[in-house]
Design a protein around this motif. Sequence first.
Motif, short mmCIF file in Angstrom:
data_model
loop_
_atom_site.label_atom_id
_atom_site.label_comp_id
_atom_site.label_asym_id
_atom_site.label_seq_id
_atom_site.Cartn_x
_atom_site.Cartn_y
_atom_site.Cartn_z
N ALA A 11 10.62 37.48 8.90
CA ALA A 11 10.42 36.83 10.20
C ALA A 11 9.25 37.50 10.95
N ILE A 12 9.18 38.81 10.87
CA ILE A 12 8.07 39.52 11.51
C ILE A 12 6.75 39.15 10.86
N PHE A 13 6.72 39.12 9.53
CA PHE A 13 5.50 38.74 8.81
C PHE A 13 5.03 37.34 9.22
N GLU A 14 5.96 36.41 9.28
CA GLU A 14 5.61 35.04 9.64
C GLU A 14 5.10 34.97 11.08
N ALA A 15 5.74 35.70 11.99
CA ALA A 15 5.29 35.70 13.38
C ALA A 15 3.88 36.27 13.51
N VAL A 16 3.62 37.36 12.81
CA VAL A 16 2.29 37.96 12.86
C VAL A 16 1.25 37.01 12.27
N LYS A 17 1.58 36.38 11.17
CA LYS A 17 0.64 35.40 10.57
C LYS A 17 0.36 34.25 11.54
N ALA A 18 1.39 33.78 12.24
CA ALA A 18 1.21 32.68 13.19
C ALA A 18 0.34 33.10 14.37
N LEU A 19 0.43 34.37 14.76
CA LEU A 19 -0.35 34.88 15.88
C LEU A 19 -1.77 35.30 15.49
N PHE A 24 -6.34 38.46 20.81
CA PHE A 24 -5.76 39.79 21.00
C PHE A 24 -5.29 40.43 19.69
N MET A 25 -5.08 39.60 18.67
CA MET A 25 -4.62 40.13 17.38
C MET A 25 -5.70 40.94 16.66
N ASP A 26 -6.96 40.83 17.12
CA ASP A 26 -8.03 41.64 16.53
C ASP A 26 -7.77 43.13 16.73
N ALA A 108 8.64 67.88 9.99
CA ALA A 108 8.79 66.62 9.26
C ALA A 108 7.54 65.78 9.49
N MET A 109 7.42 64.73 8.69
CA MET A 109 6.27 63.83 8.80
C MET A 109 6.75 62.43 8.44
N GLU A 110 6.46 61.48 9.31
CA GLU A 110 6.79 60.07 9.03
C GLU A 110 5.51 59.41 8.54
N ALA A 111 5.59 58.71 7.41
CA ALA A 111 4.42 58.10 6.79
C ALA A 111 4.45 56.58 6.95
N PHE A 112 3.26 56.01 7.15
CA PHE A 112 3.12 54.57 7.36
C PHE A 112 1.99 54.01 6.55
N VAL A 113 2.11 52.74 6.21
CA VAL A 113 1.06 51.97 5.54
C VAL A 113 0.79 50.76 6.42
N ARG A 114 -0.46 50.46 6.62
CA ARG A 114 -0.84 49.31 7.46
C ARG A 114 -0.73 48.02 6.65
N TRP A 115 -0.03 47.04 7.22
CA TRP A 115 0.08 45.73 6.57
C TRP A 115 -1.13 44.90 6.94
N GLU A 116 -1.83 44.46 5.95
CA GLU A 116 -3.02 43.62 6.18
C GLU A 116 -2.59 42.16 6.20
#
Length: 117
Positions: A11-19, A24-26, A108-116
């Motif tokens: 649902a998040i992926f679809e919302a981001v794609k729609a936006l 502002f999404m730039d 500790a360290m929290e790791a993230f990957v950016r979704w393109e």
Amino acid sequence: PHGTHKVCLDAIFEAVKALKPKSFMDECWLWLYRGAWQEWGIDEVEMAVPMSPDQVLAKRHGIFKHQSQKDGVVFQGTDAREFWQRAEDRNAETAQVYQQMGLASYAAMEAFVRWEY
């Protein structure tokens, strides 16, 4: 992800794609993290957030407040640790990898990957 987590992530992926066409999404990014069972490969990590001992404790308390984490792990496998223990151990291990590479030492360290998108 599986079950409810997958439905929510989709649902998040679809919302981001729609936006995406909105101007502002730039300047928006979606950062993905992994749960308590696995971590991104160090070569995949695009953002690592160091955590102090107090922040580790705050994360533990946040996990405790999450209703689905109160009664044990649903898909536990052979690992008997509770969710918060797995998460803390994973974050501590990630911090150790960074320290072994010669970077600063953190609890500790929290790791993230950016979704393109």
